[in-house]
Design an enzyme around this catalytic site. Structure first.
Site, PDB file in Angstrom:
ATOM      1  N   LYS A   1      55.073 -65.925 -94.289  1.00  0.00           N
ATOM      2  CA  LYS A   1      56.170 -64.958 -94.271  1.00  0.00           C
ATOM      3  C   LYS A   1      56.493 -64.537 -95.699  1.00  0.00           C
ATOM      4  O   LYS A   1      56.422 -65.365 -96.599  1.00  0.00           O
ATOM      5  CB  LYS A   1      57.413 -65.564 -93.608  1.00  0.00           C
ATOM      6  CG  LYS A   1      57.194 -66.075 -92.189  1.00  0.00           C
ATOM      7  CD  LYS A   1      56.874 -64.972 -91.207  1.00  0.00           C
ATOM      8  CE  LYS A   1      56.694 -65.543 -89.791  1.00  0.00           C
ATOM      9  NZ  LYS A   1      56.359 -64.485 -88.810  1.00  0.00           N
TER      10      LYS A   1
ATOM     11  N   HIS B   1      46.064 -64.654 -81.329  1.00  0.00           N
ATOM     12  CA  HIS B   1      47.487 -64.306 -81.303  1.00  0.00           C
ATOM     13  C   HIS B   1      47.685 -63.307 -80.165  1.00  0.00           C
ATOM     14  O   HIS B   1      46.968 -62.319 -80.069  1.00  0.00           O
ATOM     15  CB  HIS B   1      47.899 -63.687 -82.644  1.00  0.00           C
ATOM     16  CG  HIS B   1      49.381 -63.485 -82.784  1.00  0.00           C
ATOM     17  ND1 HIS B   1      50.091 -62.621 -81.984  1.00  0.00           N
ATOM     18  CD2 HIS B   1      50.284 -64.030 -83.638  1.00  0.00           C
ATOM     19  CE1 HIS B   1      51.367 -62.640 -82.339  1.00  0.00           C
ATOM     20  NE2 HIS B   1      51.508 -63.492 -83.331  1.00  0.00           N
TER      21      HIS B   1
END
Length: 499
Positions: free
Chosen positions: A191, A309
């Site tokens: 992140k 994902h």
């Protein structure tokens, strides 16, 4: 021009004797049930593909006719009789709707039904999820006589499963390669997901792995953008992996996302990841079933772990009345051949009822799924030796939930703490330490026979007395929950969203 709504069909329809070829194949419109798509006495064969649909008929449409229409439009039928049916073995090839049950507690003003439909195995190409889905979720989902349609579950026959390679690595072999047993694996997503330079990205990877995580991960939408070319990311990330491995003595990895605009680009990126010594590559669900199976074959040939994902899945899995249940997607992913698949957290920021999510995990990692209506599993499903998929819990989880996660999902799972690592007040490495200590303390307590569900907070507090990073994590996130009502709970068990 005829308006082919149910009332008009009823007004122009003349009952025919379906057993009489002269009447059965006379030009015009017949009800689907009279064309042979409704067969309540049909006994499904072991080799049949069976689909369970949740159907919401338009007002005035009979549920059995609606089920027959779904069977027809997802197999051999069109809106009118065609004489070319007589050139095929249509009695064999047409799908058979054989059972319709009211959905428990559905709205009386808009009733829903479970429709069971059997498909002849010869309707589907061997080893092709794309072909399977082209029929099962093809044009039928836009069919006007249905207000809504959802694919809830499927029974895939062993004869069809044997045409798929399945996961290239699987849980057992992955643990052998990593030499890590007896606990869930730990990961984190870098992140912010977008905007970092390659060098700063690599620093995040190193700090997380050095602090005790097993994996760091690219997020779904980091591919090759102006701020960071894919090759730079791969180089800096693998430098971080190698350094962390040397310093910790543990096998580490980073999920390098090879998702791209073409298969040629994806293969190029995957080959470069392999050259750099990566043990794993990553793809997104949005690349499509053919691309997923192609990358699975590449991973099998090259002894690589394949992480998926599930980016985009909620566009069709979240709503309860229309779309596809994720338990079906999980089955297709296992057939297509991924080693990891995001499958929900139940306690995090993303949609997921605890029992439903446990059902998804069971689909991924059991050798044989037994009927479990409380977890949304409607069919007995043997997996015919296909390797197991490691389910991934990711999205809004933190160290303070470790007891819930371990209780819900057990050891064979990957717990990914993105914000719960990168957002630690003392830094990334401290966040990784907090998660590793919390996990090991909880596993130790469980193995000692303690009730981690009820004693979990006390176990974490005790561990935090000796681990400042864990104490800081608990002080920061202890009271953070995402306790919202789930939009998709099993019909046979009402459960809250938060465990």
């Amino acid at each position: 021009m005829n308006d082919f709504s149910q009332p008009v069909i009823d007004s122009i329809h003349k009952p025919r004797d379906a057993a009489n070829p002269r009447e059965r194949y006379a030009a015009g419109v017949m009800k689907y049930r009279e064309m042979g798509y409704w067969q309540p006495d049909y006994a499904p064969k072991d080799t049949d593909v069976i689909a369970l649909f949740r159907i919401t008929p338009q007002p005035g449409v009979d549920p059995e006719e609606a089920a027959a229409a779904v069977a027809g439009e997802s197999s051999t039928a069109t809106w009118t009789v065609v004489w070319t049916d007589r050139l095929t073995a249509c009695d064999i090839y047409r799908a058979k709707a054989y059972r319709v049950d009211p959905v428990p507690a559905s709205n009386a003003a808009e009733p829903q039904y479970f429709a069971y439909i059997a498909y002849e195995l010869d309707l589907f190409e061997e080893g092709s999820v794309a072909n399977l889905t082209a029929s099962i979720i093809g044009n039928v989902f836009g069919f006007k006589p249905l207000k809504a349609l959802r694919l809830e579950d499927m029974r895939i026959p062993v004869a069809y499963l044997k045409t798929f390679q399945g996961p290239p690595t699987g849980i057992v072999v992955e643990r052998e390669r990593l030499d890590k047993y007896g606990r869930p694996l730990l990961g984190a997503t870098v992140k912010p997901k977008l905007g970092l330079s390659g060098k700063n990205y690599g620093r995040v990877v190193y700090e997380g792995l050095r602090g005790g995580l097993d994996f760091l991960k690219d997020d779904e939408n980091i591919n090759s953008q102006a701020f960071m070319h894919w090759r730079d990311r791969f180089l800096f990330a693998m430098e971080a992996v190698n350094r962390a491995q040397a310093e910790t003595g543990e096998v580490k990895g980073h999920y390098l996302n090879v998702t791209a605009g073409t298969m040629e680009d994806m293969y190029e990126r995957a080959e470069f990841a392999k050259e750099l010594g990566s043990c794993i590559v990553m793809i997104d669900l949005v690349i499509g079933w053919t691309a997923i199976q192609s990358m699975a074959r590449w991973a099998r040939r090259n002894d690589m772990i394949l992480h998926l994902h599930r980016a985009g899945h909620s566009t069709y899995t979240r709503q309860r009345n229309h779309g596809i249940s994720f338990r079906v997607i999980a089955k297709w992913l296992r057939m297509a051949g991924v080693d990891h698949a995001h499958a929900g957290t139940a306690v995090g920021k993303l949609e997921g009822d605890p029992l439903s999510v446990q059902g998804y995990y069971n689909v991924c990692r059991e050798s044989h799924n037994e009927v479990d209506l409380s977890r949304g599993i409607f069919f007995d499903q043997p997996w015919a030796g296909l390797r197991k998929v490691m389910p991934v819990a990711s999205g809004g989880i933190h160290a303070g939930q470790m007891h819930q996660l371990l209780d819900l999902f057990g050891d064979d799972a990957i717990l990914q703490f993105g914000g719960g690592t990168i957002g630690h007040p003392a830094g990334i490495q401290a966040g990784a330490v907090a998660n590793r200590v919390a996990l090991e303390a909880m596993v130790k307590a469980r193995n000692e026979g303690r009730d981690i569900v009820h004693e979990g907070p006390d176990i974490l507090e005790a561990a935090a007395r000796w681990c400042t990073p864990l104490k800081q994590a608990l002080d920061t996130w202890r009271d953070v929950t995402f306790n919202y009502a789930s939009t998709d709970t099993p019909d046979f068990a009402a459960t809250p969203t938060a465990a």
